[in-house]
Enzyme design. Structure first.
Site, PDB file in Angstrom:
ATOM      1  N   ASP A  43       0.839  -1.209   0.000  1.00 50.58           N
ATOM      2  CA  ASP A  43       0.000   0.000   0.000  1.00 50.58           C
ATOM      3  C   ASP A  43       0.871   1.256   0.000  1.00 50.58           C
ATOM      4  O   ASP A  43       0.357   2.381  -0.095  1.00 50.58           O
ATOM      5  CB  ASP A  43      -1.010  -0.006   1.149  1.00 50.58           C
ATOM      6  CG  ASP A  43      -0.352  -0.064   2.514  1.00 50.58           C
ATOM      7  OD1 ASP A  43       0.889  -0.205   2.591  1.00 50.58           O
ATOM      8  OD2 ASP A  43      -1.089   0.029   3.527  1.00 50.58           O
ATOM      9  N   SER A  44       2.196   1.081   0.068  1.00 47.55           N
ATOM     10  CA  SER A  44       3.098   2.215  -0.141  1.00 47.55           C
ATOM     11  C   SER A  44       2.908   2.790  -1.543  1.00 47.55           C
ATOM     12  O   SER A  44       3.373   3.897  -1.829  1.00 47.55           O
ATOM     13  CB  SER A  44       4.561   1.795   0.069  1.00 47.55           C
ATOM     14  OG  SER A  44       4.876   0.647  -0.699  1.00 47.55           O
ATOM     15  N   ASP A  82      -1.269  -6.027  -0.308  1.00 48.31           N
ATOM     16  CA  ASP A  82      -1.584  -5.409   0.989  1.00 48.31           C
ATOM     17  C   ASP A  82      -3.080  -5.173   1.143  1.00 48.31           C
ATOM     18  O   ASP A  82      -3.722  -4.591   0.249  1.00 48.31           O
ATOM     19  CB  ASP A  82      -0.890  -4.048   1.088  1.00 48.31           C
ATOM     20  CG  ASP A  82       0.306  -4.077   2.013  1.00 48.31           C
ATOM     21  OD1 ASP A  82       0.421  -5.010   2.839  1.00 48.31           O
ATOM     22  OD2 ASP A  82       1.139  -3.167   1.904  1.00 48.31           O
ATOM     23  N   LYS A 111      -1.323  -9.406   2.775  1.00 50.62           N
ATOM     24  CA  LYS A 111      -0.570  -8.961   3.965  1.00 50.62           C
ATOM     25  C   LYS A 111      -1.446  -7.988   4.735  1.00 50.62           C
ATOM     26  O   LYS A 111      -2.159  -7.180   4.115  1.00 50.62           O
ATOM     27  CB  LYS A 111       0.740  -8.282   3.555  1.00 50.62           C
ATOM     28  CG  LYS A 111       1.504  -7.695   4.758  1.00 50.62           C
ATOM     29  CD  LYS A 111       2.933  -7.330   4.413  1.00 50.62           C
ATOM     30  CE  LYS A 111       3.117  -5.998   3.736  1.00 50.62           C
ATOM     31  NZ  LYS A 111       2.591  -4.839   4.476  1.00 50.62           N
ATOM     32  N   GLU A 113      -1.572  -5.473   8.510  1.00 52.10           N
ATOM     33  CA  GLU A 113      -0.802  -4.887   9.602  1.00 52.10           C
ATOM     34  C   GLU A 113      -1.433  -5.214  10.956  1.00 52.10           C
ATOM     35  O   GLU A 113      -2.665  -5.195  11.089  1.00 52.10           O
ATOM     36  CB  GLU A 113      -0.705  -3.366   9.426  1.00 52.10           C
ATOM     37  CG  GLU A 113       0.071  -2.977   8.186  1.00 52.10           C
ATOM     38  CD  GLU A 113       0.278  -1.472   8.035  1.00 52.10           C
ATOM     39  OE1 GLU A 113      -0.082  -0.709   8.968  1.00 52.10           O
ATOM     40  OE2 GLU A 113       0.797  -1.065   6.987  1.00 52.10           O
ATOM     41  N   GLU A 180       9.062  -4.335  10.409  1.00 52.79           N
ATOM     42  CA  GLU A 180       9.505  -3.042   9.861  1.00 52.79           C
ATOM     43  C   GLU A 180      10.052  -2.149  10.969  1.00 52.79           C
ATOM     44  O   GLU A 180       9.383  -1.916  11.992  1.00 52.79           O
ATOM     45  CB  GLU A 180       8.330  -2.349   9.134  1.00 52.79           C
ATOM     46  CG  GLU A 180       8.720  -1.001   8.551  1.00 52.79           C
ATOM     47  CD  GLU A 180       7.757  -0.480   7.505  1.00 52.79           C
ATOM     48  OE1 GLU A 180       6.815  -1.194   7.109  1.00 52.79           O
ATOM     49  OE2 GLU A 180       7.963   0.680   7.077  1.00 52.79           O
TER      50      GLU A 180
HETATM   51  O1  KIV Z   1       3.583  -1.131   1.566  1.00 52.07           O
HETATM   52  C1  KIV Z   1       4.738  -1.590   1.538  1.00 52.07           C
HETATM   53  O2  KIV Z   1       5.513  -1.376   0.593  1.00 52.07           O
HETATM   54  C2  KIV Z   1       5.173  -2.406   2.657  1.00 52.07           C
HETATM   55  C3  KIV Z   1       6.612  -2.774   2.750  1.00 52.07           C
HETATM   56  C4  KIV Z   1       7.459  -1.602   2.907  1.00 52.07           C
HETATM   57  C5  KIV Z   1       6.870  -3.812   3.754  1.00 52.07           C
HETATM   58  O3  KIV Z   1       4.378  -2.767   3.473  1.00 52.07           O
END
Ligand code: KIV
Length: 263
Positions: A43-44, A82, A111, A113, A180
């Site tokens: 989600d980055s 994510d 994934k 959090e 992280e």
């Molecule tokens: O969103 C992302 O890119 C991440 C990684 C930095 C682990 O969660």
């Protein structure tokens, strides 16, 4: 690497896992030609591609679109998508709708959090046959509660809390955990206590694998670069020079040449 069994095998044999966060077809096609084990559609993307200050702006629709673009060309790489901000905090039905969107877009796993307060959701997703990767330490979706993008797990109590959360994620059936921004000693300690692999980002060299954002590795990020990033090429400079050469060729009549034109 193309299954969760490969992650387990890597942990068992001590083989380190490499993962890259990427969001689109061109970068997935390049990664597909490399030895990198897995692609995280993080989600980055909300920050790196869409210019938002945090990942809070990511939506299920945004993540499904990026996941589909990556999955189309990932060439057998394991693709993890994510679950975006709050999508796993609105009850099991809403969470499963989000999981469905990401999996039908082509992800092999999701994934999410944290763990406290959504253990039932994690259990339900895993029980539905969808592999779940956990994410602990600096969890960017909680940035406003954490007081910024800062190292987590400092001090005995905070470290013990993270160790407990990691064990809980393993018990709930997660196949791997991203750690992280935690002290290297804590990253190594959690890794040694788990049967599932840890993938670190700013968590030192003692984790079972590493993940970085593609744009950071390639030096395409022109903003702040965190300490944990290793830049393998100064991409922004290389690209700017190429664009300047193109600009000069156009303006000085060198482009297009005859062989770049139709007769
Ligand atoms: O969103 C992302 O890119 C991440 C990684 C930095 C682990 O969660």
């Amino acid at each position: 690497m193309n299954s969760v069994q490969d992650f387990a095998q890597a942990k068992a044999s001590g083989r380190r896992i490499s993962m890259i966060a990427a969001y689109d077809a061109w970068s997935a096609a390049v990664i597909a030609r490399s030895g990198v084990d897995a692609i995280l559609v993080g989600d980055s993307a909300a920050m790196v591609l869409h210019g938002h200050p945090t990942t809070i702006a990511a939506t299920v629709q945004m993540m499904a679109m990026h996941t589909a673009a990556v999955a189309r060309v990932a060439g057998g790489k394991f693709v993890i998508a994510d679950l975006p901000f709050l999508s796993h905090r609105k009850g099991i039905t809403a969470a499963m709708r989000a999981v469905g969107a990401l999996m039908t877009a082509g992800a092999h796993a999701v994934k999410l959090e944290g763990v406290d307060g959504h253990e039932d959701v994690i259990e339900h997703i895993v029980g539905s046959g969808v592999p779940v990767m956990g994410h602990l330490g600096l969890t960017p979706q909680s940035v406003h509660q954490l007081g910024g993008f800062r190292v987590q797990g400092k001090g005995a109590d905070a470290a013990e809390r993270l160790r407990c959360q990691a064990r809980r994620l393993e018990e709930l059936g997660c196949f791997a955990i991203v750690l992280e921004c935690v002290p290297a000693s804590l990253g190594a300690c959690i890794t040694s206590q788990l049967r599932i692999p840890t993938i670190g980002i700013g968590a030192g060299g003692g984790t079972d694998g590493q993940v970085l954002v593609l744009h950071d590795i390639l030096g395409l990020n022109t903003g702040h670069t965190p300490r944990f990033v290793r830049r393998y090429v100064d991409g922004a400079r290389v690209l700017a020079e190429a664009l300047d050469r193109y600009d000069a060729d156009v303006k000085e009549g060198r482009f297009p040449a005859r062989e770049e034109s139709y007769s």
